[in-house]
Design an enzyme around this catalytic site. Structure first.
Site, PDB file in Angstrom:
ATOM      1  CB  THR A 135      -0.951  -0.002   1.368  1.00  0.00           C
ATOM      2  OG1 THR A 135      -1.616   1.277   1.459  1.00  0.00           O
ATOM      3  CG2 THR A 135      -0.137  -0.246   2.539  1.00  0.00           C
ATOM      4  CG  ASP A 136      -1.246   5.098  -1.068  1.00  0.00           C
ATOM      5  OD1 ASP A 136      -1.672   4.348   0.197  1.00  0.00           O
ATOM      6  OD2 ASP A 136      -1.945   6.058  -1.496  1.00  0.00           O
ATOM      7  CD  GLU A 137      -3.238   3.318   4.521  1.00  0.00           C
ATOM      8  OE1 GLU A 137      -3.010   3.537   5.859  1.00  0.00           O
ATOM      9  OE2 GLU A 137      -4.292   3.449   4.296  1.00  0.00           O
ATOM     10  CE1 TYR A 183      -3.379  -2.584   5.890  1.00  0.00           C
ATOM     11  CE2 TYR A 183      -3.342  -0.567   5.389  1.00  0.00           C
ATOM     12  CZ  TYR A 183      -3.287  -1.477   4.898  1.00  0.00           C
ATOM     13  OH  TYR A 183      -3.421  -1.859   3.663  1.00  0.00           O
ATOM     14  CE  LYS A 187       0.086  -4.460   3.015  1.00  0.00           C
ATOM     15  NZ  LYS A 187      -0.364  -6.122   2.484  1.00  0.00           N
TER      16      LYS A 187
HETATM   17  P1  NAD Z   1      -9.581  -6.997   2.523  1.00  0.00           P
HETATM   18  O1  NAD Z   1      -9.697  -6.987   3.757  1.00  0.00           O
HETATM   19  O2  NAD Z   1     -11.116  -6.750   1.625  1.00  0.00           O
HETATM   20  O3  NAD Z   1      -9.408  -8.743   2.134  1.00  0.00           O
HETATM   21  C1  NAD Z   1      -8.389  -9.369   2.864  1.00  0.00           C
HETATM   22  C2  NAD Z   1      -8.496 -10.858   2.522  1.00  0.00           C
HETATM   23  O4  NAD Z   1      -7.677 -11.350   3.391  1.00  0.00           O
HETATM   24  C3  NAD Z   1      -9.971 -11.211   3.170  1.00  0.00           C
HETATM   25  O5  NAD Z   1     -10.759 -12.381   2.179  1.00  0.00           O
HETATM   26  C4  NAD Z   1      -9.423 -11.981   4.308  1.00  0.00           C
HETATM   27  O6  NAD Z   1     -10.343 -13.248   4.643  1.00  0.00           O
HETATM   28  C5  NAD Z   1      -8.115 -12.623   4.028  1.00  0.00           C
HETATM   29  N1  NAD Z   1      -7.319 -12.941   5.219  1.00  0.00           N
HETATM   30  C6  NAD Z   1      -7.009 -12.085   6.134  1.00  0.00           C
HETATM   31  N2  NAD Z   1      -6.228 -12.738   7.101  1.00  0.00           N
HETATM   32  C7  NAD Z   1      -6.036 -13.772   6.485  1.00  0.00           C
HETATM   33  C8  NAD Z   1      -5.144 -14.840   6.863  1.00  0.00           C
HETATM   34  N3  NAD Z   1      -4.436 -15.062   8.275  1.00  0.00           N
HETATM   35  N4  NAD Z   1      -4.978 -15.987   6.095  1.00  0.00           N
HETATM   36  C9  NAD Z   1      -5.430 -15.964   4.852  1.00  0.00           C
HETATM   37  N5  NAD Z   1      -6.499 -15.083   4.559  1.00  0.00           N
HETATM   38  C10 NAD Z   1      -6.375 -13.945   5.259  1.00  0.00           C
HETATM   39  O7  NAD Z   1      -8.676  -6.397   1.708  1.00  0.00           O
HETATM   40  P2  NAD Z   1      -8.540  -5.450   0.339  1.00  0.00           P
HETATM   41  O8  NAD Z   1      -8.671  -4.220   0.681  1.00  0.00           O
HETATM   42  O9  NAD Z   1      -8.837  -6.436  -0.721  1.00  0.00           O
HETATM   43  O10 NAD Z   1      -6.764  -5.542   0.457  1.00  0.00           O
HETATM   44  C11 NAD Z   1      -6.023  -6.719  -0.278  1.00  0.00           C
HETATM   45  C12 NAD Z   1      -4.566  -6.308   0.137  1.00  0.00           C
HETATM   46  O11 NAD Z   1      -4.435  -5.080  -0.956  1.00  0.00           O
HETATM   47  C13 NAD Z   1      -4.134  -6.021   1.355  1.00  0.00           C
HETATM   48  O12 NAD Z   1      -2.712  -6.684   1.451  1.00  0.00           O
HETATM   49  C14 NAD Z   1      -3.878  -4.607   1.392  1.00  0.00           C
HETATM   50  O13 NAD Z   1      -2.979  -4.190   2.249  1.00  0.00           O
HETATM   51  C15 NAD Z   1      -3.529  -4.267   0.034  1.00  0.00           C
HETATM   52  N6  NAD Z   1      -4.093  -2.946  -0.542  1.00  0.00           N
HETATM   53  C16 NAD Z   1      -5.302  -2.561  -0.356  1.00  0.00           C
HETATM   54  C17 NAD Z   1      -5.951  -1.182  -0.824  1.00  0.00           C
HETATM   55  C18 NAD Z   1      -7.190  -0.690  -0.511  1.00  0.00           C
HETATM   56  O14 NAD Z   1      -7.481   0.377  -0.999  1.00  0.00           O
HETATM   57  N7  NAD Z   1      -8.239  -1.455  -0.400  1.00  0.00           N
HETATM   58  C19 NAD Z   1      -5.018  -0.243  -1.465  1.00  0.00           C
HETATM   59  C20 NAD Z   1      -3.637  -0.760  -1.676  1.00  0.00           C
HETATM   60  C21 NAD Z   1      -3.258  -2.295  -0.910  1.00  0.00           C
HETATM   61  O1  DAU Z   2      -4.170   3.790   0.689  1.00  0.00           O
HETATM   62  C1  DAU Z   2      -4.406   2.601   0.536  1.00  0.00           C
HETATM   63  C2  DAU Z   2      -5.009   2.030   1.798  1.00  0.00           C
HETATM   64  O2  DAU Z   2      -6.461   2.737   1.580  1.00  0.00           O
HETATM   65  C3  DAU Z   2      -5.330   0.787   1.865  1.00  0.00           C
HETATM   66  O3  DAU Z   2      -3.929   0.355   2.176  1.00  0.00           O
HETATM   67  C4  DAU Z   2      -6.272   0.342   3.093  1.00  0.00           C
HETATM   68  O4  DAU Z   2      -6.201  -1.271   2.937  1.00  0.00           O
HETATM   69  C5  DAU Z   2      -7.590   1.083   2.817  1.00  0.00           C
HETATM   70  O5  DAU Z   2      -8.325   0.437   3.892  1.00  0.00           O
HETATM   71  C6  DAU Z   2      -7.510   2.446   2.433  1.00  0.00           C
HETATM   72  O6  DAU Z   2      -6.977   2.995   3.685  1.00  0.00           O
HETATM   73  P1  DAU Z   2      -7.832   4.461   4.345  1.00  0.00           P
HETATM   74  O7  DAU Z   2      -7.793   4.569   5.720  1.00  0.00           O
HETATM   75  O8  DAU Z   2      -7.390   5.503   3.383  1.00  0.00           O
HETATM   76  O9  DAU Z   2      -9.261   3.840   3.856  1.00  0.00           O
HETATM   77  P2  DAU Z   2     -10.714   4.169   4.549  1.00  0.00           P
HETATM   78  O10 DAU Z   2     -11.655   3.840   3.632  1.00  0.00           O
HETATM   79  O11 DAU Z   2     -10.517   3.746   5.859  1.00  0.00           O
HETATM   80  O12 DAU Z   2     -10.870   5.849   4.891  1.00  0.00           O
HETATM   81  C7  DAU Z   2     -10.596   6.667   3.532  1.00  0.00           C
HETATM   82  C8  DAU Z   2     -10.690   8.384   4.221  1.00  0.00           C
HETATM   83  O13 DAU Z   2     -11.914   8.610   4.768  1.00  0.00           O
HETATM   84  C9  DAU Z   2      -9.598   8.333   5.242  1.00  0.00           C
HETATM   85  O14 DAU Z   2      -9.217   9.599   5.356  1.00  0.00           O
HETATM   86  C10 DAU Z   2     -10.594   8.155   6.573  1.00  0.00           C
HETATM   87  C11 DAU Z   2     -12.018   8.746   6.180  1.00  0.00           C
HETATM   88  N1  DAU Z   2     -13.211   8.145   6.769  1.00  0.00           N
HETATM   89  C12 DAU Z   2     -12.925   6.831   6.785  1.00  0.00           C
HETATM   90  C13 DAU Z   2     -14.316   6.060   7.409  1.00  0.00           C
HETATM   91  C14 DAU Z   2     -14.491   4.708   7.486  1.00  0.00           C
HETATM   92  C15 DAU Z   2     -14.051   8.827   7.294  1.00  0.00           C
HETATM   93  O15 DAU Z   2     -13.998  10.323   7.431  1.00  0.00           O
HETATM   94  N2  DAU Z   2     -15.091   8.336   7.953  1.00  0.00           N
HETATM   95  C16 DAU Z   2     -15.407   6.906   8.106  1.00  0.00           C
HETATM   96  O16 DAU Z   2     -16.238   6.452   8.694  1.00  0.00           O
END
Ligand code: NAD
Ligand code: DAU
Length: 376
Positions: A135-137, A183, A187
């Site tokens: 992730t970019d975080e 988190y 990562k």
């Molecule tokens: P998500 O939470 O929707 O899905 C995660 C999946 O991993 C789920 O299906 C869960 O059951 C599985 N999982 C969790 N713990 C596990 C374990 N111990 N063993 C096997 N499976 C397990 O997550 P997402 O948003 O789809 O993100 C997927 C990946 O991409 C993550 O690594 C996250 O850090 C990365 N990522 C997410 C975003 C985003 O915006 N969502 C952006 C950049 C990177």
């Molecule tokens: O940048 C990539 C990341 O983006 C991924 O690595 C993470 O897995 C993914 O969850 C996401 O992280 P964020 O914390 O940016 O996403 P989230 O949807 O939780 O929140 C987006 C923005 O909105 C953040 O600034 C927090 C704000 N927010 C979020 C929630 C859930 C609110 O203001 N209210 C809310 O209820």
């Protein structure tokens, strides 16, 4: 070419899009989806491909090292795309141990299991790849130096004329890691382990760091699906702080396409940033979501504006993320296929049209349905 590819976390949001893309695009590959089915895993995300001959689901925990060894060797895995993780920042603030366990120890157990199997083969690491999705975080937070946004200091083929940037700095592949939340710290640690396995043992690895994804099948704890569902139900929209934080949004299918391209054409040991030069201040994004949901539900403009509720800020809330993805664009020719306006319209429509999917999650039914069907 016949390949055996293990995709971890394939029942989650991004993972399900990656599994679908690979199953559809590569009928000659065996796609093995390994997922623990935590609260975030939902096999309903893959209903359309679950009966395909080149797809197999295995319920397993990546932290279970012996199980990972057995699964990787018995399926003769030659490529791993590792998405399984705990992914929600707010949960990591309340329960950091689960994040360290899954994201750090789970990644390590998968790496070690792959190393053991691949080193046992005559051809060893030839034709193998461990591709880690990050992730970019991990890069930390950027400053909001242009609070009203300015036209991006550079334009790319991928960005539209009016793409806005809220600061002059962007995350590059060379940006120093500086994670702030449990988190992102977990990562970052997993990314370091992946690179260490390349540098120490010669394992072919790639790491990519992507910006915020949005689109169908995202668990409704994340901003966009949570707010779409709350607007539909007339519930408050909890905006953290003043809603001034900036995120860089990418349509999930564009991320999946980038993963496909990098898995096949990326250079071993490289890092690629993935993002669409699409920065939005939370409050502005929320207004677009409200407007779109109201329009699609036939409500008058402004109907749901009163739902906006400013609440206590997230602890350690990162101000701004902004990815510079020019390396990926220049070296591998990737670019996002969708403009944001199109992507958000498609996304809102999908959630409104798939209310059963949402209701199964909010009622908790999804936790039992597929588990019973698969006797899990
Ligand atoms: P998500 O939470 O929707 O899905 C995660 C999946 O991993 C789920 O299906 C869960 O059951 C599985 N999982 C969790 N713990 C596990 C374990 N111990 N063993 C096997 N499976 C397990 O997550 P997402 O948003 O789809 O993100 C997927 C990946 O991409 C993550 O690594 C996250 O850090 C990365 N990522 C997410 C975003 C985003 O915006 N969502 C952006 C950049 C990177
Ligand atoms: O940048 C990539 C990341 O983006 C991924 O690595 C993470 O897995 C993914 O969850 C996401 O992280 P964020 O914390 O940016 O996403 P989230 O949807 O939780 O929140 C987006 C923005 O909105 C953040 O600034 C927090 C704000 N927010 C979020 C929630 C859930 C609110 O203001 N209210 C809310 O209820």
């Amino acid at each position: 070419m016949n390949r055996n590819i293990l995709i971890t976390g394939g029942a989650g949001f991004i993972g399900s899009h990656v599994v679908r893309l690979f199953v559809n695009k590569y009928p000659g590959y065996n796609i093995i989806n390994l997922d623990k089915l935590t609260y975030a895993g939902n096999l309903a995300n893959l209903k359309d491909i679950e009966d395909r001959p080149n797809y197999k689901f295995i319920k397993a925990d990546i932290c279970d090292y012996d199980r990972m060894r057995e699964i990787i060797s018995s399926n003769q895995i030659d490529g791993i795309i590792h998405l399984a993780a705990e992914s929600h920042v707010d949960r990591s603030i309340k329960d950091p141990f689960t994040f360290a366990r899954t994201n750090v120890m789970g990644t390590l157990s998968l790496l070690q299991a792959a190393k053991e199997y691949w080193e046992s083969l005559q051809e060893k690491y030839k034709g193998k790849l461990f591709y880690h999705i990050s992730t970019d975080e991990v890069y930390g937070a950027l400053a909001l130096t242009h609070p009203e946004g300015v036209v991006a200091p550079f334009t790319t083929k991928a960005s539209s004329e009016d793409d806005m940037a809220y600061g002059t700095e962007f995350f590059l592949e060379t940006t120093k890691y500086n994670p702030h939340s449990p988190y992102s710290a977990s990562k970052a640690s997993s990314d370091h382990f992946v690179r260490a396995y390349h540098d120490t043992y010669g394992m072919p690895t790639i790491v990519t760091n992507c910006s915020n994804n949005y689109g169908p099948f995202q668990f409704p704890e994340k901003l966009i699906p949570l707010f779409i569902n709350n607007i539909r139900q007339g519930k408050p929209l909890p905006v953290y702080g003043k809603g001034e934080n900036v995120r860089d949004w990418l349509f999930v299918e564009d991320h999946a396409r980038a993963i496909d391209l990098i898995f096949h054409k990326g250079k071993v040991a490289e890092t690629y940033n993935i993002g669409g030069f699409n920065e939005w201040k939370n409050i502005d994004l929320i207004k677009v979501i409200i407007k779109t949901v109201d329009r699609l539900l036939g409500n008058p403009e402004g109907y749901s504006d009163h739902l906006i509720t400013f609440v206590t800020d997230r602890l350690g809330h990162d101000m701004r993320y902004a990815i510079d993805s020019r390396k990926l664009q220049a070296e591998l020719g990737w670019e996002p296929s969708l403009q944001f306006e199109e992507g958000i319209e498609k996304t809102v429509r999908w959630y409104l049209d798939n209310q059963d999917w949402m209701d199964d999650i909010t009622s908790g039914d999804y936790l039992t349905y597929y588990r019973e069907m698969y006797s899990l």
